[in-house]
Design a protein around this motif. Structure first.
Motif, PDB file in Angstrom:
ATOM      1  N   ASP A 194       0.878  -1.130   0.050  1.00 40.92           N
ATOM      2  CA  ASP A 194      -0.183  -0.011   0.083  1.00 40.92           C
ATOM      3  C   ASP A 194       0.784   1.153  -0.035  1.00 40.92           C
ATOM      4  N   GLN A 228       4.030   8.663   5.646  1.00 40.06           N
ATOM      5  CA  GLN A 228       3.714   7.083   5.056  1.00 40.06           C
ATOM      6  C   GLN A 228       4.387   6.217   5.965  1.00 40.06           C
ATOM      7  N   THR A 285      -3.151  16.001  10.478  1.00 36.34           N
ATOM      8  CA  THR A 285      -2.660  16.727   9.552  1.00 36.34           C
ATOM      9  C   THR A 285      -2.271  18.236  10.228  1.00 36.34           C
ATOM     10  N   GLY A 319      -4.330  16.429   2.072  1.00 35.81           N
ATOM     11  CA  GLY A 319      -5.093  15.318   1.346  1.00 35.81           C
ATOM     12  C   GLY A 319      -4.591  14.087   1.274  1.00 35.81           C
ATOM     13  N   LYS A 320      -3.244  13.831   1.188  1.00 33.42           N
ATOM     14  CA  LYS A 320      -2.645  12.655   1.030  1.00 33.42           C
ATOM     15  C   LYS A 320      -2.717  12.035   2.341  1.00 33.42           C
ATOM     16  N   PHE A 330      -5.304  12.282   4.495  1.00 30.12           N
ATOM     17  CA  PHE A 330      -6.717  11.856   4.413  1.00 30.12           C
ATOM     18  C   PHE A 330      -6.718  10.613   3.370  1.00 30.12           C
ATOM     19  N   ASP A 331      -6.301  10.609   2.253  1.00 32.29           N
ATOM     20  CA  ASP A 331      -6.088   9.648   1.438  1.00 32.29           C
ATOM     21  C   ASP A 331      -5.697   8.122   2.092  1.00 32.29           C
ATOM     22  N   MET A 332      -4.505   8.246   3.045  1.00 32.98           N
ATOM     23  CA  MET A 332      -3.991   6.975   3.551  1.00 32.98           C
ATOM     24  C   MET A 332      -4.954   6.636   4.746  1.00 32.98           C
ATOM     25  N   GLN A 390      -8.167   7.128   4.698  1.00 35.10           N
ATOM     26  CA  GLN A 390      -9.528   6.509   3.976  1.00 35.10           C
ATOM     27  C   GLN A 390      -9.298   4.950   3.456  1.00 35.10           C
ATOM     28  N   LYS A 391      -8.018   4.545   3.201  1.00 34.31           N
ATOM     29  CA  LYS A 391      -7.670   3.154   2.857  1.00 34.31           C
ATOM     30  C   LYS A 391      -7.530   2.324   3.786  1.00 34.31           C
ATOM     31  N   GLN A 446     -13.371  18.231   6.625  1.00 27.40           N
ATOM     32  CA  GLN A 446     -12.690  17.448   5.760  1.00 27.40           C
ATOM     33  C   GLN A 446     -12.602  15.844   6.452  1.00 27.40           C
ATOM     34  N   ILE A 485     -14.918  11.991   5.282  1.00 26.71           N
ATOM     35  CA  ILE A 485     -14.478  10.505   4.827  1.00 26.71           C
ATOM     36  C   ILE A 485     -14.659   9.583   6.139  1.00 26.71           C
TER      37      ILE A 485
END
Ligand SMILES: Nc1ncnc2c1ncn2[C@@H]1O[C@H](COP(=O)(O)OP(=O)(O)O)[C@@H](O)[C@H]1O
Ligand SMILES: [Mg+2]
Length: 236
Positions: A121, A143, A163, A172-173, A175-177, A179-180, A197, A201
């Motif tokens: 991932d 990450q 954040t 945003g990155k 929040f992307d992590m 969300q996964k 924000q 999610i």
């Protein structure tokens, strides 16, 4: 406690001395859910997180994780029970390589295999494995911090303002992590200043004010509540 809850916090109160900072908080996280805690500065959000992690000196009430009471367990035993935490700062060892950062996590069986699973991932980290973590960009470091936290296959990830220290392009990155994570079998309990924000999610939200939960419900309902938006969601 009901079976469908992964985490259940009941009437939690306590503080750093004899003075209560949180005053009887109830909160639930179902498996695979993302739950946001928002609220004013000084509301007790971080104090609640510390109580959950076993880092608050005085706590009353009950915390169950997968039906097991963890209220009086040490922070280490809660970690072993499946509670992961990514600190906001100092969340990687800068002088160790990326690979070493992943390998030194406590309590991971078949660590190399687990590392391969987690790295699937985070492909950007793969080519960085032999490099010191201090070489990573801010985004890569986040990450790595997430990948480290995922190594022991936690049941729930606790994030306190993940954040807050980041440049807008990285928000945003993160929040992307986040969300996964449910797809990887990891629920999320996240404190966020960027409440709008974060709720976008999330499935559920809790709003704290002065150590109490003043509002909770489905994230969509909270986002649609104009009084609540005015008081607690800010302009982010
Ligand atoms: N280590 C500490 N010792 C004593 N009081 C603290 C400590 N950390 C926070 N507090 C107090 O607890 C209250 C809630 O703080 P905190 O949980 O950090 O709020 P939030 O995370 O919602 O901004 C504040 O009044 C704060 O001054
Ligand atoms: Mg805080």
């Amino acid at each position: 406690m009901s079976q469908q809850n992964l985490l259940e916090i009941q009437q939690l109160r306590g503080g750093y001395s004899e003075v209560d900072i949180i005053h009887g908080i109830d909160l639930r996280v179902a498996p695979g859910e993302i739950v946001t805690i928002a609220g004013t500065n000084g509301a007790g959000k971080s104090t609640l997180v510390k109580a959950l992690l076993g880092l608050l000196p005085r706590v009353h009430g009950a915390i169950h994780l997968e039906g097991r009471e963890i209220t009086r367990l040490s922070a280490e035993d809660r970690f072993d029970a499946g509670l992961a935490y990514v600190p906001q700062v100092a969340n990687v060892f800068p002088s160790l390589t990326v690979r070493e950062n992943l390998l030194v996590v406590r309590g991971v069986a078949q660590v190399k295999r687990r590392m391969d699973e987690v790295l699937a991932d985070f492909p950007a980290l793969v080519e960085r494995l032999p490099q010191p973590a201090s070489n990573l960009s801010g985004g890569e470091r986040q990450q790595l911090a997430f990948a480290r936290a995922l190594m022991p296959s936690p049941r729930i990830m606790v994030l306190d303002e993940p954040t807050a220290a980041l440049s807008p392009s990285l928000v945003g990155k993160v929040f992307d992590m986040v969300q996964k994570l449910p797809a990887a079998g990891v629920a999320v309990l996240m404190v966020e200043q960027r409440a709008r924000q974060a709720l976008t999610i999330s499935q559920q939200g809790y709003i704290l004010d002065q150590g109490r939960c003043v509002l909770d419900g489905a994230a969509q309902t909270l986002l649609a509540d104009s009084r609540m938006a005015q008081l607690y969601l800010g302009n982010h």
